[in-house]
Scaffold this active site. Sequence first.
Site, PDB file in Angstrom:
ATOM      1  N   HIS A   1     -39.706 -20.254  38.873  1.00 13.89           N
ATOM      2  CA  HIS A   1     -38.969 -21.476  39.177  1.00 13.89           C
ATOM      3  C   HIS A   1     -39.775 -22.425  40.051  1.00 13.89           C
ATOM      4  CE1 HIS A   1     -35.641 -19.460  37.245  1.00 13.89           C
ATOM      5  NE2 HIS A   1     -35.327 -20.695  36.913  1.00 13.89           N
TER       6      HIS A   1
ATOM      7  N   ARG B   1     -29.959 -27.768  34.146  1.00 18.67           N
ATOM      8  CA  ARG B   1     -29.801 -26.505  34.893  1.00 18.67           C
ATOM      9  C   ARG B   1     -28.752 -26.736  35.980  1.00 18.67           C
ATOM     10  NH1 ARG B   1     -35.700 -25.979  34.083  1.00 18.67           N
ATOM     11  NH2 ARG B   1     -36.124 -23.915  33.255  1.00 18.67           N
TER      12      ARG B   1
ATOM     13  N   ARG C   1     -26.343 -26.542  30.455  1.00 19.29           N
ATOM     14  CA  ARG C   1     -26.252 -25.085  30.515  1.00 19.29           C
ATOM     15  C   ARG C   1     -25.288 -24.714  31.627  1.00 19.29           C
ATOM     16  NH1 ARG C   1     -31.418 -21.665  31.930  1.00 19.29           N
ATOM     17  NH2 ARG C   1     -31.145 -22.421  34.044  1.00 19.29           N
TER      18      ARG C   1
ATOM     19  N   GLU D   1     -32.743 -15.763  25.204  1.00 16.98           N
ATOM     20  CA  GLU D   1     -33.613 -15.399  26.327  1.00 16.98           C
ATOM     21  C   GLU D   1     -33.822 -13.887  26.377  1.00 16.98           C
ATOM     22  OE1 GLU D   1     -33.033 -18.260  29.836  1.00 16.98           O
ATOM     23  OE2 GLU D   1     -31.017 -17.525  29.407  1.00 16.98           O
TER      24      GLU D   1
ATOM     25  N   CYS E   1     -36.318 -24.804  25.173  1.00 20.93           N
ATOM     26  CA  CYS E   1     -36.199 -25.483  26.457  1.00 20.93           C
ATOM     27  C   CYS E   1     -36.939 -24.734  27.546  1.00 20.93           C
ATOM     28  CB  CYS E   1     -34.736 -25.692  26.839  1.00 20.93           C
ATOM     29  SG  CYS E   1     -33.879 -24.150  27.137  1.00 20.93           S
TER      30      CYS E   1
END
Length: 556
Positions: A186, A288, A325, A415, A486
């Site tokens: 991240h 996000r 999301r 994912e 994405c």
Amino acid sequence: METTLRGVGVSHGVAIGQVRHMGTAVLEPPAKQIATDEAEREQGRARKAVEAVAADLMARGNLAGGEAQAVLEAQAMMAQDPELMADVDRRIVVGSTAERAVYDAFAAYRALLAGAGEYLAGRVADLDDVRNRIVARLLGVPMPGVPDSDEPYVLIARDLAPADTALLDPTLVLGFVTEEGGPTSHSAILARALGVPAVVALPGAGELAEGTTIAVDGSTGEIFVEPSTEKKAELEAAAAERKAALAASSGPGATSDGHKVPLLANVGGPADVPAAVEAGAEGVGLFRTEFLFLDDSKKAPSEQKQIEAYRQVLEAFPEGRVVVRVLDAGADKPLDFLTPADEPNPALGVRGLRTLLDHPEVLRTQLTALAKAAEGLPVYLEVMAPMVADRIDARAFAEACREAGLQAKFGAMVEIPSAALRARSILQEVEFLSLGTNDLAQYTFAADRQVGAVSRLQDPWQPALLDLVALSAEAAKAEGKSCGVCGEAASDPLLACVLTGLGVTSLSMGAASIPYVRASLAKYTLAQCERAAAAARAADTAEEARSAAQAVLSGE
Ligand code: PEP
Ligand code: MG
């Protein structure tokens, strides 16, 4: 003398500036006894450190103004509390060092506050911050957290948690370098969102001396320590040339023969929208929403607060597509009120959709807020769930969306390898797929995204990952549905062509990458992209896959 270090470049551009280290947690000072005749000197040290910290907090308050000023002034007063200072003095008289006396006196005060009702208990974090500042000053180590600086600098950290990165001021942080973290961590994602050059997984970054001048090349992953004037000029010229070439690219994403591949932006909230619009994003491919939840570790933001944030993003793309999301909490993004504290392996535990299915009220509020935010807007709203493992997950999410009365397309993120392997089954419940290649790589290769030492395995060029992308895209095509990417794979200009060749229907990335990807796609036909994709899949390693695709596209 100039030395060169090499890590993994994760956010394009060149930054040249002085090193400032992210302060780490303040350690407990050793309980060393001092001699009686040292007490007076230690009391003087303690007083000086307290005064300096209080003055610094006041000065920063003056600069910040508004609500921040009130908080910083209250902290400065805490630092100088007479009773606290008297306790520090007493502890020194009976043999403590200044740092140990401050540490213990604050601990005693902290225990008092923590037990004294909700409001005062809420000040405990401020008190800890004041204590850490005083102890750091006494020990001569950097202040904990993001450095206080009025001058721009290059930030060096072991790793950066999303909460730290959210506080970074892009006008001060010229770039950053971390020892840990892979290309999909991240910290890397947020560097791209901030639009600052960044290099991760650089062992030894922590040893760069404070104040050293370095040049960071976020494209190649190289760090030049004490660069020569010629080197600086060379790097700046190359970066300016790249920027100018990109500025010339505009319009919707497409291959040279007109096969459309919408280029969308990944955003963490309304603050990222202007950069996305400026980069010519055709919409948002990943919002996000968890960043809206980071402000308060105890509860979810209210429905009204959520409506406002969602509406600001939706309004920015009136006729465009916005893919939101739902909350992805857990693993590296834990939330105190939702994430179990005692998981042995949080990445494999209750995270993403699993968290929401355990807390349906949080999901319900989020979906209702989205429905209200989209009311009356012509936007194409799409909502997707993170970490969908199978058809049961996909169905549960679709049902929750329907119950909330959401007028939107419902989708599933791919994912987890099981979702790619059984994509057709999942598509019986939802209308689109979006490949989160960061987590998909993490789970396919059993390689933690946050661990720099395994970054080789998180390389999105790994042929096994490309196989899973192909499986998902083929399933979506067979079902007449869309399948975007994405994850960070979409932001690699060469890989974007390969993904297009694998059948992916849209690409979403940090705004700063959009011009690079647009320019790259516009150079090749769809057939060339398909040939490059086949060549990459036929390779055995990530390195070979990249070279094979490059060879096809450059006509070698
Ligand atoms: C991903 O995993 O690829 C993704 C897009 O989600 P995040 O990076 O937020 O986990
Ligand atoms: Mg993910």
